[in-house]
Motif scaffolding. Structure first.
Motif, mmCIF file in Angstrom:
data_model
loop_
_atom_site.group_PDB
_atom_site.id
_atom_site.type_symbol
_atom_site.label_atom_id
_atom_site.label_comp_id
_atom_site.label_asym_id
_atom_site.label_seq_id
_atom_site.Cartn_x
_atom_site.Cartn_y
_atom_site.Cartn_z
ATOM 1 N N PRO A 56 0.802 -1.235 0.000
ATOM 2 C CA PRO A 56 0.000 0.000 0.000
ATOM 3 C C PRO A 56 0.829 1.278 0.000
ATOM 4 O O PRO A 56 0.274 2.360 0.159
ATOM 5 C CB PRO A 56 -0.765 -0.121 1.312
ATOM 6 N N ILE A 57 2.148 1.180 -0.178
ATOM 7 C CA ILE A 57 2.961 2.403 -0.186
ATOM 8 C C ILE A 57 2.672 3.222 -1.446
ATOM 9 O O ILE A 57 2.572 4.441 -1.405
ATOM 10 C CB ILE A 57 4.462 2.058 -0.098
ATOM 11 N N TYR A 58 2.529 2.542 -2.563
ATOM 12 C CA TYR A 58 2.238 3.220 -3.825
ATOM 13 C C TYR A 58 0.818 3.783 -3.788
ATOM 14 O O TYR A 58 -0.132 3.115 -3.352
ATOM 15 C CB TYR A 58 2.372 2.241 -4.981
ATOM 16 N N ASN B 283 -0.750 16.237 2.692
ATOM 17 C CA ASN B 283 -0.358 15.808 1.344
ATOM 18 C C ASN B 283 1.010 15.144 1.302
ATOM 19 O O ASN B 283 1.702 15.180 0.272
ATOM 20 C CB ASN B 283 -0.383 16.992 0.366
ATOM 21 N N VAL B 284 1.455 14.541 2.406
ATOM 22 C CA VAL B 284 2.728 13.842 2.402
ATOM 23 C C VAL B 284 2.544 12.496 1.694
ATOM 24 O O VAL B 284 1.513 11.835 1.847
ATOM 25 C CB VAL B 284 3.253 13.643 3.843
ATOM 26 N N PRO B 285 3.479 12.073 0.869
ATOM 27 C CA PRO B 285 3.355 10.756 0.234
ATOM 28 C C PRO B 285 3.332 9.643 1.280
ATOM 29 O O PRO B 285 3.818 9.812 2.404
ATOM 30 C CB PRO B 285 4.626 10.661 -0.625
ATOM 31 N N ASN B 286 2.752 8.524 0.911
ATOM 32 C CA ASN B 286 2.831 7.359 1.794
ATOM 33 C C ASN B 286 4.298 7.006 2.008
ATOM 34 O O ASN B 286 5.105 7.085 1.070
ATOM 35 C CB ASN B 286 2.114 6.165 1.172
ATOM 36 N N PHE B 287 4.641 6.641 3.236
ATOM 37 C CA PHE B 287 6.034 6.287 3.491
ATOM 38 C C PHE B 287 6.137 5.158 4.506
ATOM 39 O O PHE B 287 5.239 4.950 5.326
ATOM 40 C CB PHE B 287 6.844 7.512 3.932
ATOM 41 N N PHE B 288 7.244 4.466 4.403
ATOM 42 C CA PHE B 288 7.494 3.258 5.183
ATOM 43 C C PHE B 288 8.790 3.473 5.967
ATOM 44 O O PHE B 288 9.884 3.408 5.412
ATOM 45 C CB PHE B 288 7.619 2.087 4.199
ATOM 46 N N PRO B 289 8.696 3.792 7.290
ATOM 47 C CA PRO B 289 9.907 4.066 8.066
ATOM 48 C C PRO B 289 10.585 2.798 8.576
ATOM 49 O O PRO B 289 9.928 1.888 9.083
ATOM 50 C CB PRO B 289 9.386 4.912 9.229
ATOM 51 N N VAL B 290 11.903 2.760 8.439
ATOM 52 C CA VAL B 290 12.688 1.595 8.866
ATOM 53 C C VAL B 290 13.850 2.075 9.731
ATOM 54 O O VAL B 290 14.575 3.003 9.349
ATOM 55 C CB VAL B 290 13.249 0.828 7.645
ATOM 56 N N LEU B 291 14.015 1.461 10.884
ATOM 57 C CA LEU B 291 15.184 1.722 11.720
ATOM 58 C C LEU B 291 16.003 0.443 11.819
ATOM 59 O O LEU B 291 15.517 -0.587 12.279
ATOM 60 C CB LEU B 291 14.776 2.186 13.120
ATOM 61 N N LEU B 292 17.238 0.513 11.366
ATOM 62 C CA LEU B 292 18.119 -0.654 11.339
ATOM 63 C C LEU B 292 18.997 -0.657 12.584
ATOM 64 O O LEU B 292 19.681 0.328 12.879
ATOM 65 C CB LEU B 292 18.991 -0.621 10.086
ATOM 66 N N VAL B 293 18.978 -1.774 13.319
ATOM 67 C CA VAL B 293 19.725 -1.884 14.573
ATOM 68 C C VAL B 293 20.323 -3.284 14.675
ATOM 69 O O VAL B 293 19.850 -4.229 14.040
ATOM 70 C CB VAL B 293 18.825 -1.621 15.802
ATOM 71 N N ASN B 294 21.354 -3.416 15.509
ATOM 72 C CA ASN B 294 21.897 -4.756 15.748
ATOM 73 C C ASN B 294 21.350 -5.377 17.018
ATOM 74 O O ASN B 294 21.240 -6.593 17.128
ATOM 75 C CB ASN B 294 23.435 -4.716 15.786
ATOM 76 N N ASN B 295 20.983 -4.542 17.976
ATOM 77 C CA ASN B 295 20.376 -5.043 19.206
ATOM 78 C C ASN B 295 19.604 -3.905 19.849
ATOM 79 O O ASN B 295 20.007 -2.752 19.764
ATOM 80 C CB ASN B 295 21.441 -5.576 20.164
ATOM 81 N N VAL B 296 18.501 -4.222 20.519
ATOM 82 C CA VAL B 296 17.648 -3.168 21.046
ATOM 83 C C VAL B 296 17.035 -3.614 22.370
ATOM 84 O O VAL B 296 16.627 -4.761 22.529
ATOM 85 C CB VAL B 296 16.548 -2.794 20.028
#
Length: 482
Positions: free
Chosen positions: A212-214, A254-267
């Motif tokens: 659904p991002i598009y 009016n912001v485009p659809n977006f998919f946020p990603v946070l890359l981590v090694n440990n949390v």
């Protein structure tokens, strides 16, 4: 001596909210009376009003306390605890060994890089931190955290290692996402290029054409935006900048659809819970890939940080690392450019040297430092090697700067450190040299009498390795830099 002055002398510098509470308690006054007393206070009472503290607080101190250790400790602590705008920047500096490149600092900020109604610009935060001398400019490339505020010195070598690892992680993730068709192929903007989305800076931004991002109705792509934090364990304070960026953008029209990603090694569990509550994709590296990936990433990081010790003690570890990378199914391809200098160091080490050192920092006349990729002591000669793994040939401007600025800096240091030894400067460039740079190098090679100059393109590097029978080095070059 008025009441505010008495309190500041007794308790030290503090925020106006804490000062008001102490005023109320000591003088049995109302909060309104306390606030008025603070507002009316004049010299020798001073106030910092430009930092954005919560609840519109100001930082109060006495003139005699300015720049003392108690002043710096109180201001720094107040900013970290009570300024949601400034705190992420201080945490980012701490997580990056007290130093960070100017073009990446905004990634870790919850402030926009372009004018956005109702929000402070990132550039204004930087200006305020510079004004207060909490940070300094270091050379033209970095900001450093003032150790008299933070309590620890910056470490450029460790920062460079950390920065390289973050670039590897982001590049590998983008390659992974492209293979899954989550993003358009070969369309991502990745740091060190400025990756911008909705007035904020990220480690990577990429258009996506999958639902659904598009946006099917408007037939417009959405975006995947990604940041990376590489740390043993990520806490809530480490991720607040990312969550705040996301929440600000979610309120834009009016912001485009977006998919946020946070890359981590440990949390930490609390941080993971918060990210999930915010509907953020948490890319734990061992889950995206496997434990072999994170283990190999850790090995690469160790080489970046401890290359000299590894070469002197057991250089075979670098060859083993490169072999494991070759078996990693196409991952870590973006690490090879950074690893090339260690390949060169390993090659020289096998030839037999009296000493070798990687990534040595040398002071220059500007009060900053330049880095020697590989330093070799061999046959009563000191060899300094510049390693470039770019695909494109080295330009005239790069070579001219190297000859006119970098080489003289290193020579000055060599004359003091190795006064009795001959010296040689080399450039190993896998992308070769353009016509002008090659002409300049050849002219310099023939005319200079103060040192020896050598320069090698990929074919010449392979011939050197063949001459000394280092077939492993030849195979690594062909495998990773074809």
């Amino acid at each position: 001596m008025n009441r505010i002055e008495i309190l500041l002398k007794q308790y030290g510098p503090m925020l106006s909210g804490d000062l008001a509470k102490k005023y109320e308690k000591k003088y049995n006054a109302s909060n309104e009376a306390a606030r008025k007393a603070i507002s009316r206070a004049r010299s020798p009472i001073q106030k910092i009003k430009y930092f954005p503290f919560e609840k519109n607080q100001i930082f109060c101190y006495l003139e005699e306390q300015y720049n003392t250790s108690c002043y710096k400790k109180a201001l720094y602590s107040s900013l970290k605890i009570h300024s949601s705008t400034i705190a992420p920047l201080l945490i980012a500096l701490e997580n990056n060994y007290g130093i960070i490149s100017k073009n990446s600092f905004a990634i870790y900020s919850s402030s926009p890089i372009k004018k956005t109604k109702g929000h402070r610009l990132f550039s204004r935060n930087i200006a305020d931190l510079l004004t207060s001398e909490i940070i300094y400019e270091y050379d033209t490339e970095y900001y450093i955290l003032n150790d008299s505020y933070s309590g620890s010195m910056f470490d450029l070598t460790h920062y460079n290692s950390h920065n390289r690892i973050c670039k590897i992680i982001v590049s590998d993730f983008i390659s992974w996402a492209a293979k899954l068709n989550l993003i358009a192929y070969n369309s991502a903007t990745i740091f060190p290029d400025i990756a911008e989305f909705s007035h904020f800076q990220w480690n990577a931004t990429c258009p996506s054409y999958v639902q659904p991002i598009y946006n099917q109705l408007e037939q417009k792509p959405g975006f995947l935006v990604a940041d990376v934090i590489y740390k043993n364990t990520i806490s809530v304070s480490d991720i607040t900048f990312f969550i705040e960026k996301i929440n600000i953008i979610r309120h834009f029209k009016n912001v485009p659809n977006f998919f946020p990603v946070l890359l981590v090694n440990n949390v930490e569990p609390d941080a993971l819970k918060l990210l999930k509550e915010q509907k953020i994709f948490v890319g734990i590296l061992s889950n995206i890939y496997d434990n072999n990936y994170t283990s190999l990433l850790s090995d690469i990081y160790s080489v970046f940080q401890n290359a000299t010790a590894i070469l002197l003690k057991d250089a075979s570890k670098i060859d083993l690392l490169l072999e494991n990378i070759a078996k990693s199914e196409g991952r870590f391809n973006n690490a090879m450019g950074d690893l090339f200098e260690y390949m060169v160091g390993s090659f020289y080490n096998k030839l037999g040297v009296s000493y070798i050192e990687m990534n040595k920092l040398i002071p220059n006349d500007r009060g900053t430092q330049n880095e020697i990729d590989v330093l070799v002591c061999k046959d009563n000669k000191v060899i300094i090697i510049e390693c470039k793994a770019t695909k494109s040939p080295l330009s005239f401007n790069y070579v001219q700067k190297w000859l006119s600025e970098i080489v003289p800096t290193f020579r000055k240091w060599l004359q003091n450190t190795y006064p009795q030894r001959k010296c040689e400067f080399q450039i190993w460039s896998l992308g070769g040299f353009d016509g002008q740079s090659a002409t300049l190098l050849e002219k310099h090679k023939k005319t200079t009498t103060k040192y020896t100059l050598s320069y090698y393109s990929k074919s010449e590097i392979l011939n050197i390795a063949k001459k000394y029978g280092d077939h492993n080095f030849i195979n690594q070059i062909k495998k990773h830099f074809s």
